[in-house]
Design a protein around this motif. Sequence first.
Motif, PDB file in Angstrom:
ATOM      1  N   TYR A  30       0.914  -1.147  -0.153  1.00 41.21           N
ATOM      2  CA  TYR A  30      -0.067   0.060   0.048  1.00 41.21           C
ATOM      3  C   TYR A  30       0.765   1.254   0.054  1.00 41.21           C
ATOM      4  O   TYR A  30       2.048   1.082   0.077  1.00 41.21           O
ATOM      5  N   GLY A  31       0.276   2.391  -0.164  1.00 48.56           N
ATOM      6  CA  GLY A  31       0.977   3.522  -0.420  1.00 48.56           C
ATOM      7  C   GLY A  31       2.019   3.864   0.567  1.00 48.56           C
ATOM      8  O   GLY A  31       3.489   3.956   0.146  1.00 48.56           O
ATOM      9  N   TYR A  32       1.770   3.807   1.973  1.00 51.01           N
ATOM     10  CA  TYR A  32       2.943   4.114   2.843  1.00 51.01           C
ATOM     11  C   TYR A  32       4.089   3.182   2.994  1.00 51.01           C
ATOM     12  O   TYR A  32       5.006   3.423   3.076  1.00 51.01           O
ATOM     13  N   GLN A  47       6.033  12.498  -1.619  1.00 49.65           N
ATOM     14  CA  GLN A  47       4.597  11.430  -1.537  1.00 49.65           C
ATOM     15  C   GLN A  47       3.571  11.928  -2.382  1.00 49.65           C
ATOM     16  O   GLN A  47       2.769  11.445  -2.665  1.00 49.65           O
ATOM     17  N   SER A  48       3.779  13.417  -2.680  1.00 52.43           N
ATOM     18  CA  SER A  48       2.768  14.064  -3.557  1.00 52.43           C
ATOM     19  C   SER A  48       2.938  13.653  -4.952  1.00 52.43           C
ATOM     20  O   SER A  48       1.994  13.820  -5.992  1.00 52.43           O
ATOM     21  N   TYR A  51       1.955   8.869  -4.856  1.00 53.76           N
ATOM     22  CA  TYR A  51       0.368   8.317  -4.894  1.00 53.76           C
ATOM     23  C   TYR A  51      -0.202   8.531  -6.081  1.00 53.76           C
ATOM     24  O   TYR A  51      -0.998   7.722  -6.584  1.00 53.76           O
ATOM     25  N   PRO A  52      -0.192   9.781  -6.677  1.00 47.62           N
ATOM     26  CA  PRO A  52      -0.519   9.854  -8.114  1.00 47.62           C
ATOM     27  C   PRO A  52       0.146   8.911  -9.114  1.00 47.62           C
ATOM     28  O   PRO A  52      -0.455   8.215 -10.144  1.00 47.62           O
ATOM     29  N   LEU A  54       1.304   5.784  -8.466  1.00 46.12           N
ATOM     30  CA  LEU A  54       0.670   4.472  -8.498  1.00 46.12           C
ATOM     31  C   LEU A  54      -0.671   4.563  -9.246  1.00 46.12           C
ATOM     32  O   LEU A  54      -1.049   3.429  -9.994  1.00 46.12           O
ATOM     33  N   ARG A  55      -1.359   5.442  -9.324  1.00 42.01           N
ATOM     34  CA  ARG A  55      -2.952   5.526  -9.924  1.00 42.01           C
ATOM     35  C   ARG A  55      -2.301   5.490 -11.628  1.00 42.01           C
ATOM     36  O   ARG A  55      -3.254   4.759 -12.251  1.00 42.01           O
ATOM     37  N   TRP A  67      -8.693  -3.182  -2.600  1.00 39.51           N
ATOM     38  CA  TRP A  67      -8.830  -2.570  -0.876  1.00 39.51           C
ATOM     39  C   TRP A  67      -8.803  -3.881  -0.213  1.00 39.51           C
ATOM     40  O   TRP A  67      -9.625  -4.768  -0.198  1.00 39.51           O
ATOM     41  N   ARG A  73      -7.991  -0.207   9.618  1.00 44.90           N
ATOM     42  CA  ARG A  73      -7.996   0.940   8.524  1.00 44.90           C
ATOM     43  C   ARG A  73      -8.059   0.286   7.149  1.00 44.90           C
ATOM     44  O   ARG A  73      -7.125  -0.402   6.702  1.00 44.90           O
ATOM     45  N   PRO A  74      -8.810   0.665   6.246  1.00 49.67           N
ATOM     46  CA  PRO A  74      -9.032   0.184   4.849  1.00 49.67           C
ATOM     47  C   PRO A  74      -7.622   0.690   4.167  1.00 49.67           C
ATOM     48  O   PRO A  74      -7.348   1.701   4.479  1.00 49.67           O
ATOM     49  N   ARG A  75      -7.207  -0.366   3.487  1.00 50.02           N
ATOM     50  CA  ARG A  75      -5.755   0.074   2.699  1.00 50.02           C
ATOM     51  C   ARG A  75      -5.910  -0.318   1.312  1.00 50.02           C
ATOM     52  O   ARG A  75      -6.421  -1.330   1.062  1.00 50.02           O
ATOM     53  N   LYS A  76      -5.506   0.415   0.577  1.00 46.13           N
ATOM     54  CA  LYS A  76      -5.588   0.249  -1.166  1.00 46.13           C
ATOM     55  C   LYS A  76      -3.989  -0.661  -1.380  1.00 46.13           C
ATOM     56  O   LYS A  76      -2.883   0.112  -1.342  1.00 46.13           O
ATOM     57  N   TYR A  78      -1.274  -2.533  -4.038  1.00 48.37           N
ATOM     58  CA  TYR A  78      -1.051  -2.541  -5.487  1.00 48.37           C
ATOM     59  C   TYR A  78       0.026  -3.724  -5.690  1.00 48.37           C
ATOM     60  O   TYR A  78       0.831  -3.873  -4.893  1.00 48.37           O
TER      61      TYR A  78
END
Lengths: 115, 342
Positions: A30-32, A47-48, A51-52, A54-55, A67, A73-76, A78
């Motif tokens: 996940y992102g973090y 980080q800015s 995240y984009p 990854l999208r 998800w 906590r829900p996490r996305k 990849y």
Amino acid sequence: MSDLFASLATELRRGTLTLAALSQLETPQYGYSLVQRLEKSGITIDQSTLYPLLRRLEKQKLVTSSWDTSESRPRKYYVLSSYGKQVYAQLKGEWLKTSFELQQLLEGERQNEAY
Amino acid sequence: MKLIDLYVYEVTRRLPLKIREDIALELHSSIQDMLSEDSTEEEIKEQLTKLGDPAKLAHNFTGRPTFLIGPAFYEHYLSILKLSLIMTLAVVLVTQIIFSLTSISGEIDPGSLLLQTLFNVVGQSFMVGAQLFFWMTIVFAFIEKSGVIPDSSPQSGARSRWSPDDLTHVHTLPKKKRITKSKVIWNLIWTAVLAGLYFNASHLIAVFERVGIGFKSSIPVFNEEVLLYFWPFVILLIAIEAALAVYKWVLGQWTQHLALLNMARNGIFLAFFAAVASRPALFNPAFISYMQEQLGQSHAELIIGLQWLCLTSILTVILYTVINSYEGIKKARLNVTRLLTP
């Protein structure tokens, strides 16, 4: 001078971020967690930007996402798709080749200086 | 906590609806990942600073270009805009001078007439110029966003990637296939003149009377109400004509696609012309009775004569549109590569 250096250095690093991210996505992240893994190997990524990024990778079908809602906590998450794995292998080869060539170039320079 | 909500909102409100919720959720959990369970407001602020300006982050998410007209068309945009502004000025100047000459009535002294004309010219130039700027920008922004014309060197037309072969094509393009900029400019001037005539028909297309040093339009030939009834279509035609001119300018040569568009434009023009010309009330009743007096014919005879005139002009326009459409197709079919080989 230092401004110019900073912008040149950013430019130099920009292309490698995709490769760095792809390299860590063979297992779901996940992102973090991805940020932490990259930072552990000394790669700082805004980080800015991440995240984009990854999208974008998902839109380009290089990674798939899902998800996970089982934790507090829900996490996305990849992970590389099979297409992503192929592209990653190619990119990796390209990078190794480039860095080898560049290394020779730069070391040649050092030898020249010695003379 | 509230700060995080506000931050996420600031980012997502700038995003397309479809992806808003998903990104909001992800961003929320990512920010919380960065923080410890009970972080102070200071820590939250520090993390948000790391993420940076929400507007910038949102922009990174959409990846949409932040320009209206990109580098591929900017040069064209500027040159067409400049040219058409100059042309507009010229057309406004000419029509205003004609207008002033035709509206002279004995009492006005030359000084105030000149002042009035100058005033009208400045006012109209500003109005038309603003319209032109607005529509040109819209047309170009549309071309940019829709990708109607592929992003490539202008000379290569439909080619998606530039190759050195394009260099030879430019010079060996058969003259007939080429669309010179001056042709496009003539197109635009004609459109402007015809549109000017149409909208000022009651002053310009009329029976003139001699008054003092000038002329005065007294009996308009056409029924103004009928002409004004069609104004939305005229505006549409002008827009089509302008868009086609821009397209021609950028392409620089006839292509199949352009020939089809040209044909469609001709069809629309023909339909419009036929609709206007077949209106029974097209001619001004005062003009009809004036003609009766002049020619000494009966009302019925004159009406039949005018009907014949309309029919003939419709047929002429049909002939013109057919020939023009056919020529377009012929020019588009001219083969470049065949001419290249000696």
